[in-house]
Write an enzyme that holds these catalytic residues in place. Structure first.
Site, short mmCIF file in Angstrom:
data_model
loop_
_atom_site.label_atom_id
_atom_site.label_comp_id
_atom_site.label_asym_id
_atom_site.label_seq_id
_atom_site.Cartn_x
_atom_site.Cartn_y
_atom_site.Cartn_z
N GLU A 150 0.80 -1.22 0.00
CA GLU A 150 0.00 0.00 0.00
C GLU A 150 0.84 1.28 0.00
OE1 GLU A 150 -2.90 -0.40 3.17
OE2 GLU A 150 -3.37 -2.44 2.61
N ASN B 46 2.18 -5.12 -3.06
CA ASN B 46 0.79 -5.49 -2.77
C ASN B 46 -0.03 -4.23 -2.54
OD1 ASN B 46 -1.14 -7.67 -2.15
ND2 ASN B 46 -1.04 -6.93 -0.03
N HIS C 210 -10.22 -6.50 -1.82
CA HIS C 210 -11.24 -6.20 -0.80
C HIS C 210 -12.39 -5.48 -1.50
CE1 HIS C 210 -8.79 -7.47 2.55
NE2 HIS C 210 -7.80 -6.65 2.19
N GLU D 192 -5.93 -10.97 -0.84
CA GLU D 192 -6.71 -10.73 0.39
C GLU D 192 -8.21 -10.67 0.09
OE1 GLU D 192 -5.26 -7.32 2.55
OE2 GLU D 192 -3.20 -7.65 1.97
N ASP E 3 -11.96 -10.59 -0.07
CA ASP E 3 -13.20 -10.71 0.68
C ASP E 3 -14.20 -9.75 0.01
OD1 ASP E 3 -11.71 -9.11 3.60
OD2 ASP E 3 -12.42 -8.16 1.75
O1 G3I Z 1 -3.60 -9.86 19.26
C1 G3I Z 1 -3.00 -8.62 19.56
C2 G3I Z 1 -2.98 -8.37 21.04
O2 G3I Z 1 -2.21 -9.40 21.67
C3 G3I Z 1 -2.38 -7.02 21.32
O3 G3I Z 1 -2.42 -6.75 22.69
C4 G3I Z 1 -3.12 -5.95 20.54
C5 G3I Z 1 -2.43 -4.62 20.72
O4 G3I Z 1 -2.96 -3.70 19.76
O5 G3I Z 1 -3.11 -6.26 19.13
C6 G3I Z 1 -3.71 -7.51 18.84
O6 G3I Z 1 -3.50 -7.72 17.47
C7 G3I Z 1 -4.45 -7.20 16.57
C8 G3I Z 1 -4.36 -8.14 15.39
O7 G3I Z 1 -5.11 -7.65 14.26
C9 G3I Z 1 -4.85 -9.54 15.81
O8 G3I Z 1 -4.73 -10.40 14.72
C10 G3I Z 1 -4.06 -5.78 16.19
O9 G3I Z 1 -4.34 -4.88 17.27
C11 G3I Z 1 -4.86 -5.33 14.97
O10 G3I Z 1 -4.39 -4.08 14.51
C12 G3I Z 1 -4.66 -6.36 13.84
O11 G3I Z 1 -5.46 -5.94 12.75
C13 G3I Z 1 -5.06 -6.48 11.47
C14 G3I Z 1 -4.75 -5.29 10.54
O12 G3I Z 1 -4.43 -5.77 9.22
C15 G3I Z 1 -3.58 -4.46 11.04
O13 G3I Z 1 -2.41 -5.25 11.06
C16 G3I Z 1 -6.22 -7.28 10.91
O14 G3I Z 1 -6.40 -8.46 11.69
C17 G3I Z 1 -5.94 -7.68 9.47
O15 G3I Z 1 -7.08 -8.29 8.88
C18 G3I Z 1 -5.56 -6.44 8.63
O16 G3I Z 1 -5.18 -6.90 7.36
C19 G3I Z 1 -4.83 -5.87 6.41
C20 G3I Z 1 -3.67 -6.37 5.58
O17 G3I Z 1 -2.57 -6.69 6.41
C21 G3I Z 1 -3.28 -5.35 4.52
N1 G3I Z 1 -4.44 -5.02 3.67
C22 G3I Z 1 -5.60 -4.54 4.44
C23 G3I Z 1 -6.02 -5.58 5.47
C24 G3I Z 1 -7.24 -5.15 6.24
O18 G3I Z 1 -6.93 -3.99 7.00
#
Ligand code: G3I
Length: 324
Positions: free
Chosen positions: A139, A180, A216, A244, A246
Site C-alpha cells: 500500500e 501489494n 477487498h 486478500e 473478501d
Molecule cells: O492480538 C494482539 C494483542 O495481543 C495485542 O495486545 C493488541 C495490541 O494492539 O493487538 C492484537 O492484534 C491485533 C491483530 O489484528 C490480531 O490479529 C491488532 O491490534 C490489529 O491491529 C490487527 O489488525 C489487522 C490489521 O491488518 C492491522 O495489522 C487485521 O487483523 C488484518 O485483517 C488487517 O489486514 C490488512 C492487511 O494486512 C493489509 N491489507 C488490508 C487488510 C485489512 O486492513
C-alpha cells in the site's frame, strides 16, 4: 453432522477446495483462533496456502527493538507445515503495524534506513526458504496515483521501495517478491501509477517478481477489467496474485446479496485463472466471525466463504464450481 465432523477430524473425508484447485488457494490465519477445532479443520482441509493476518508484520515481530518475537508467526508456520500448506509472507514495509519506536525515527533518514534494513534482513533470514511469496511493500500508492504519505515516504522519499526489495532478495533468494495493494484491481489512476512504478523498478533492475491485488470488494462492485488489468502486469514478466479476497455487504446479509457475492467470488477466481501468471487466490479469513471488516466498516461484513457459525455460504459453492 457430528459423525461427518468426527470423520473429517480423523481425516476420513477431508475433500475441500484445495483438492480441486490447480493453483494456490490460500487463507489468512490468526494465532488467536487456532484454539477452535472448527477454525483449524476448515483452514487445514480447504486451503493449500496460508498468510499470517498480522503475526509476520513489523509490530508483532519487532515491537521490542532488541528481542524479535517470532512466536506467534511460528504457531502459524507450524500449522501450515502440519497441513502441507505453502506460506505467503506478509508484510515487511507497511504504514500500519509499525512499532512505536520506529515511528519515533520519522525525519531521521539514517536511523529509519538502518531499522528497515535490520528488520527485513533478520525477518527474511528467519523465514528463509519457507515462504513462496513475500509482500515486501504494502500500500505505497494513494487513490489519486501519488505516493502514499507515510513515515517511510516522508523520511526517505521513494528509495525505501527499491531498497526493501534488494534487502529481501539478499536475505531470502527463494521467495518471490511482491508489491501489494488494494483498489488496484481495475484500470484506474491508482493501478496506472502502480504499473508505472513497477516498470520503473524493473528498469532499475530491482528484484521484484510479482504484484498482489488485495481484492477487498463490496458485493456487486467487482471491476469487469480485473483479468485484463492483471494481464498487463503479467505482460511485464511478473507473477500476479489475488492476495486478500473478501467481498463485503451491508448487514444483515440478504439472500440477494449472498447470491451476488457467490457470483462475485466466482468471477474473482475466474479472473485469476484467466491469467497464466496468476499464482492463486487467498481469501482474507476463515469465517465471517473473525473478519476484519465489521470493525473497519461498521454495519458491513459477511465477506467470506464461511459464515459466523462456520457454515458454507453460496460463495463457497460458486468457488467450488469454478475450481471444478
Ligand atoms: O492480538 C494482539 C494483542 O495481543 C495485542 O495486545 C493488541 C495490541 O494492539 O493487538 C492484537 O492484534 C491485533 C491483530 O489484528 C490480531 O490479529 C491488532 O491490534 C490489529 O491491529 C490487527 O489488525 C489487522 C490489521 O491488518 C492491522 O495489522 C487485521 O487483523 C488484518 O485483517 C488487517 O489486514 C490488512 C492487511 O494486512 C493489509 N491489507 C488490508 C487488510 C485489512 O486492513
Amino acid at each position: 453432522m457430528k459423525i461427518i465432523f468426527f470423520l473429517a477430524v480423523i481425516g476420513l473425508c477431508s475433500a475441500g477446495l484445495r483438492d480441486r484447485a490447480s493453483r494456490k488457494i490460500g487463507v489468512a490465519l490468526s494465532h488467536l483462533h487456532l484454539g477452535s477445532s472448527q477454525y483449524q479443520y476448515i483452514a487445514g482441509t480447504e486451503f493449500n496456502s496460508m498468510t499470517a493476518e498480522w503475526q509476520m508484520k513489523w509490530d508483532p515481530i519487532g515491537n521490542d527493538p532488541n528481542t524479535p518475537n517470532f512466536a506467534w508467526a511460528e504457531e502459524l508456520m507450524s500449522f501450515a507445515a502440519r497441513h502441507n500448506q505453502s506460506v505467503r509472507g506478509h508484510t515487511f514495509i507497511w504504514h500500519s503495524a509499525v512499532p512505536t519506536w520506529v515511528q519515533a525515527l520519522e525525519n531521521n533518514a539514517p536511523a529509519l534506513q538502518a531499522a528497515i534494513s535490520s528488520f527485513i534482513t533478520s525477518t527474511a533470514t528467519h523465514f528463509r526458504g519457507r515462504c513462496y511469496e513475500w509482500d515486501v511493500v504494502n500500500e505505497v500508492i494513494e487513490g489519486d496515483g501519488s505516493y502514499r504519505n507515510t513515515i517511510f515516504y516522508r523520511t526517505l522519499g521513494t528509495t525505501y521501495i527499491a531498497d526493501a526489495f534488494r534487502l529481501a532478495r539478499a536475505a531470502d533468494p527463494y521467495a518471490k517478491l511482491f508489491i501489494n495493494d488494494y483498489n488496484i484491481e481495475g484500470v484506474n489512476a491508482k493501478s496506472n501509477a502502480l504499473y508505472n512504478l513497477v516498470v520503473s523498478l524493473l528498469a532499475q533492475g530491482v528484484p521484484i517478481d510479482g504484484v498482489g491485488f488485495q481484492g477487498h470488494f463490496i458485493v456487486g462492485q467487482l471491476p469487469t477489467d480485473f483479468a485484463a488489468n492483471m494481464q498487463r502486469f503479467a505482460n511485464l514478466g511478473l507473477d500476479v496474485s489475488i492476495t486478500e479476497l473478501d467481498i463485503r455487504m451491508n448487514l444483515p446479509p440478504t439472500a440477494a446479496n449472498l447470491q451476488q457475492q457467490a457470483v462475485d467470488y466466482a468471477n474473482a477466481f475466474r479472473a485469476c485463472y484467466q491469467v497464466a501468471r496468476c499464482t492463486g487466490v487467498t481469501v482474507w479469513g476463515v469465517t465471517d466471525l473473525y473478519s476484519w471488516v465489521p470493525d473497519f466498516f461498521p454495519g458491513q461484513g459477511a465477506a467470506l466463504l464461511f459464515d459466523e457459525q462456520y457454515a458454507t455460504k453460496p460463495a463457497y459453492y460458486s468457488v467450488e464450481s469454478v475450481l471444478n
